[in-house]
Each structure stands twice: as structure tokens, then as C-alpha cells.
Write an enzyme that holds these catalytic residues in place. Structure first.
Site, PDB file in Angstrom:
ATOM      1  N   GLU A 125      -8.358   2.418  -9.071  1.00  0.00           N
ATOM      2  CA  GLU A 125      -8.299   2.484 -10.435  1.00  0.00           C
ATOM      3  C   GLU A 125      -7.537   1.101 -10.808  1.00  0.00           C
ATOM      4  O   GLU A 125      -7.686   0.683 -11.958  1.00  0.00           O
ATOM      5  CB  GLU A 125      -7.724   3.505 -11.065  1.00  0.00           C
ATOM      6  CG  GLU A 125      -6.013   3.654 -10.771  1.00  0.00           C
ATOM      7  CD  GLU A 125      -5.632   4.107  -9.327  1.00  0.00           C
ATOM      8  OE1 GLU A 125      -4.440   4.388  -9.484  1.00  0.00           O
ATOM      9  OE2 GLU A 125      -6.476   4.395  -8.499  1.00  0.00           O
TER      10      GLU A 125
ATOM     11  N   HIS B 180      -5.311   1.359  -4.609  1.00  0.00           N
ATOM     12  CA  HIS B 180      -5.446   2.020  -5.738  1.00  0.00           C
ATOM     13  C   HIS B 180      -6.758   1.650  -6.376  1.00  0.00           C
ATOM     14  O   HIS B 180      -6.906   0.512  -6.873  1.00  0.00           O
ATOM     15  CB  HIS B 180      -4.245   1.815  -6.740  1.00  0.00           C
ATOM     16  CG  HIS B 180      -3.247   2.686  -6.705  1.00  0.00           C
ATOM     17  ND1 HIS B 180      -2.832   3.904  -7.055  1.00  0.00           N
ATOM     18  CD2 HIS B 180      -2.069   2.368  -5.721  1.00  0.00           C
ATOM     19  CE1 HIS B 180      -1.680   4.299  -6.606  1.00  0.00           C
ATOM     20  NE2 HIS B 180      -1.151   3.238  -5.870  1.00  0.00           N
TER      21      HIS B 180
ATOM     22  N   CYS C 183      -3.700   6.716  -2.454  1.00  0.00           N
ATOM     23  CA  CYS C 183      -2.312   6.317  -2.038  1.00  0.00           C
ATOM     24  C   CYS C 183      -1.659   7.597  -1.365  1.00  0.00           C
ATOM     25  O   CYS C 183      -2.231   8.004  -0.109  1.00  0.00           O
ATOM     26  CB  CYS C 183      -1.834   6.113  -3.289  1.00  0.00           C
ATOM     27  SG  CYS C 183       0.012   5.253  -2.880  1.00  0.00           S
TER      28      CYS C 183
END
Length: 209
Positions: A191, A189, A86
Site C-alpha cells: 500500500e 508494504h 509486514c
């Protein structure tokens, strides 16, 4: 293998740590959240997250004594595999224009500009298809049409098209992944991107640029 997840009070560390630790167990990697430049300088892999405004993230990174120097030594001098997430990816650029002009790390040429001129809501938030432009070890097992999770209002305009690895379509192409040499970054992202994100993280942990 030691993976340093850089803590400079500007990233979503909890979910990132969980995702990298999950894949790290399969790769025999020890994931450490750290604000210690010495640990970062000695790491075998480095992850730089980032949430918020570009100037605030850059100021927070600069505020950790010795951190930028440790990153430059590890990544630029030793060739340690690095990924920014990001705003951590955006800081790879030469300059960001959010609120005020702010110098980036300058590791991948380009600038950070607002997403504008599109009849779509900003920020660009939610799931979007990836369009793979160049093959890369980080993208093994990831294909055009696979989904990733984005939350951003600014995008990386890369100077060299060879460094633009993947885009997403949001009223036009939006930079999704950049990379050169031992350096990579994702606007989305990983994750939070479920199977695609975990695959990319696993590829990063195996990556030997």
C-alpha cells in the site's frame, strides 16, 4: 467479490484500505475492514496487515474471539486466497523470536529472526530493489529491480526455498515475498509501494490459486 481486511488493532488499516479499495473498484471487489470472524470466514479474499512487534500482533489477533479459527477455516479448509503484510506475513511462520519465542500460525514453515550481522542500519527502512526468485501470479508485471517500501527489523527465514518468492538486498538477502498454495505474504508494504504495490494488489484480487 468480498475482500476482508482484518482489523485487530495491529495494522496500518487506513492506507491499506485505500489501496485495496482503489484496485478493488477495477476488479469489482468490495473491500471491508472487519473484526468480525463471521465476515472473514465468508470472504472471497483475506488480507492480514500487521505493524509492531510479533508477540504483540499475535496476542492482538488471538484476543479477537474466533478470529484465528475463522482464518484457518477460510484459508486452510476453503482455500481462500490470503495475503499477509509486514508482521501479518511474519505470523505465517512457525515461530517468532522477537523479545520472546512466540508461536506463529505455522502456515509457511520457518522462523522470524533479527536482521543482524550486517554493517547497515536496522531497521531496514525505505525503498529497495526486489529480486524475483520464482514466478508467481502475484508477480505478474513485476520484475527484478522494481522497488518496494520496507520498514522492519526482523525477517522471515523460510524453511523451504520453494516458498521464498522474492528477496531484497540489505547487506545480504532479506525475505521480501513468501508464498505457497493459496497463501502469500509480503515483508514490504504494497500500500506504500506505489505502482509496484498497486500491481501486486491487483494481481492478488485476480488470483485464482
Amino acid at each position: 467479490m468480498r475482500v476482508a481486511l482484518v482489523d485487530y488493532d495491529s495494522g496500518n488499516l487506513h492506507s491499506a484500505e485505500k489501496a485495496f479499495a482503489l484496485m478493488g473498484r477495477e476488479a469489482g471487489a468490495d473491500v471491508i475492514v472487519t473484526s468480525d470472524p463471521a465476515v472473514v470466514a465468508a470472504a472471497d479474499r483475506i488480507v492480514l496487515p500487521g505493524d509492531g512487534a510479533f508477540p504483540a500482533c499475535r496476542a492482538a489477533l488471538d484476543a479477537v474471539p474466533g478470529m484465528v479459527e475463522a482464518l484457518c477455516d477460510a484459508v486452510l479448509e476453503r482455500g481462500v486466497p490470503f495475503i499477509g503484510i509486514c508482521v501479518g506475513m511474519q505470523m505465517l511462520a512457525d515461530i517468532g523470536h522477537e523479545y520472546r519465542d512466540t508461536k506463529g500460525l505455522g502456515w509457511i514453515g520457518g522462523e522470524i529472526d533479527a536482521i543482524k550481522g550486517r554493517d547497515l542500519k536496522v531497521p531496514h527502512m525505505g525503498w529497495n530493489d526486489l529480486s524475483i526468485l520464482h514466478p508467481h501470479p502475484l508477480l505478474e508485471g513485476i520484475s527484478t529491480g522494481d522497488h518496494a517500501y520496507f520498514v522492519h527489523s526482523w525477517q522471515f527465514r523460510v524453511a523451504d526455498p520453494a516458498h521464498l518468492l522474492a528477496t531484497a538486498d540489505y547487506g545480504g538477502p532479506v525475505t521480501a515475498i513468501v508464498g505457497r498454495d493459496n497463501i502469500a505474504g509480503t515483508q514490504f508494504h504494497p500500500e506504500k509501494s506505489q505502482d509496484v504495490g498497486l500491481r501486486l494488489i491487483a494481481n492478488f484480487l485476480r488470483w485464482k490459486p
